[in-house]
Enzyme design. Structure first.
Site, PDB file in Angstrom:
ATOM      1  N   ASP A 293     -11.012   2.792   4.069  1.00  0.00           N
ATOM      2  CA  ASP A 293     -11.094   1.278   4.177  1.00  0.00           C
ATOM      3  C   ASP A 293     -12.431   0.987   4.114  1.00  0.00           C
ATOM      4  OD1 ASP A 293      -8.995  -0.430   4.045  1.00  0.00           O
ATOM      5  OD2 ASP A 293      -8.581  -0.322   5.949  1.00  0.00           O
TER       6      ASP A 293
ATOM      7  N   LYS B 178       0.806  -1.286  -0.022  1.00  0.00           N
ATOM      8  CA  LYS B 178       0.027  -0.006  -0.190  1.00  0.00           C
ATOM      9  C   LYS B 178       0.838   1.284   0.089  1.00  0.00           C
ATOM     10  CE  LYS B 178      -3.536  -2.468   2.352  1.00  0.00           C
ATOM     11  NZ  LYS B 178      -4.436  -3.008   3.803  1.00  0.00           N
TER      12      LYS B 178
ATOM     13  N   GLN C 234      -4.391  -1.034   9.704  1.00  0.00           N
ATOM     14  CA  GLN C 234      -4.236  -2.468   9.288  1.00  0.00           C
ATOM     15  C   GLN C 234      -4.602  -3.476  10.205  1.00  0.00           C
ATOM     16  OE1 GLN C 234      -3.176  -3.066   5.933  1.00  0.00           O
ATOM     17  NE2 GLN C 234      -3.511  -5.213   6.643  1.00  0.00           N
TER      18      GLN C 234
END
Ligand code: NAP
Length: 283
Positions: free
Chosen positions: A117, A50, A94
């Site tokens: 997200d 990412k 994460q």
């Protein structure tokens, strides 16, 4: 006839080119903050990908690798700081988090306008109502892939296996909103094989190799394998038996199928957040 294999990397590259033009139109670089806690090796790989993609697109980046012993209060304080940083458009924590941290509390703390997200209940609620703002990246990547590959959904029978809030559940909503007739399966589903055999579109998001047997697949079906499983010999495989390639009309490989598009959609969501924050598009 063997299935057409989808080249997720090529689709991601094409999407990246379109995204570059949107980044260039912004008055300032989009900002993405990525927070990792602990040393889960798979998370380290995902985060590195990412960060690399964000760097290539010229994003402003704030990256944090916190020790596993980080207290929940410290992580929440960092999320608060990032929520208030005017150079940051997207905040990503994460998963998985260490067991002493309540992941739901942390994800709920990310400001919904920076929730790239798409896991915040407000964004999942908007999606459930059919007026999506930030859509979770993997389901969005699957929809992008199906559209790019010309897979018709309207009126088709689609089966999603797996009902996580991250993949299966939002994907079932998106497929239904694209006018497919959707069945959402999970670990308590009886006779999964019979359900899959009816489907013209099959998406597996379980995390267990061989969950979807090749002989279940309806000939010509579009099969999207979201699963990522590491075998003892180190190989990465999906949830679908490899022999499905002989029956499916279209199949996504693992690796190189859905994964690259998940990252593309994270970048896309961050650019959307920046476009909204700078007045280029309405929220
Ligand atoms: P998860 O939260 O563990 O959910 C797994 C789902 O599979 C659950 O709903 C579970 O049912 C269901 N399930 C388990 N065993 C089953 C069985 N035998 N038959 C039918 N359903 C079964 O996993 P996740 O986070 O959604 O991830 C799923 C997979 O996708 C993982 O391999 C993950 O690594 C991968 N993934 C890939 C990407 C990518 O970008 N490629 C992104 C995210 C995730 P219950 O709800 O009944 O327990």
């Amino acid at each position: 006839m063997a299935a057409r294999l989808v080249d997720g990397r090529a689709l991601a590259k094409r999407h990246g080119a379109a995204l570059r033009a949107r980044v260039a139109a912004l008055p300032r670089p989009p900002g993405l903050a990525v927070v990792r806690v602990g040393d889960d090796p798979a998370s380290a790989v995902y985060v590195a990908r990412k960060e690399q993609r964000a760097e290539r697109l010229g994003f402003h980046r704030r990256n944090f690798a916190l020790p596993a012993a980080t207290a929940e209060a410290e992580l929440l304080a960092l999320v608060d700081e990032l929520n208030a940083d005017p150079a940051v458009d997207g905040v990503l924590v994460q998963l998985p988090l260490p067991p002493h941290i309540d992941a739901t509390r942390v994800l709920d703390r990310i400001h919904p306008d920076r929730d790239v997200d798409g896991f915040h209940p407000r964004n999942l609620g908007l999606l459930a109502q059919g007026r999506p703002r930030f859509v979770p990246c993997t389901p969005r990547g699957v929809m992008h892939l199906l559209a790019e590959e010309g897979v018709a959904l309207e009126g088709r029978r689609a089966v999603v296996i797996g009902r996580s809030n991250i993949v299966g559940r939002p994907l079932a909503m998106l497929l239904e909103q694209a006018h497919a007739t959707v069945t959402l399966c999970h670990s308590r589903t009886r006779d999964l094989g019979a359900v899959v055999a009816e489907a013209e579109v099959v998406v597996a998001a379980v995390g267990r190799p061989g969950t979807v047997r090749a002989d279940w697949i309806r000939p010509g079906a579009a099969v999207v394998d979201v699963g990522v499983n590491r075998l003892p010999d180190g190989r990465l495989v999906g949830d679908v038996e490899p022999a499905a390639v002989e029956r499916a009309g279209l199949l996504t490989p693992v690796p190189g199928g859905v994964g690259p598009l998940t990252i593309s959609m994270l970048m896309d969501n961050t650019v959307r957040a920046a476009e909204a924050a700078t007045g280029l598009r309405p929220w």
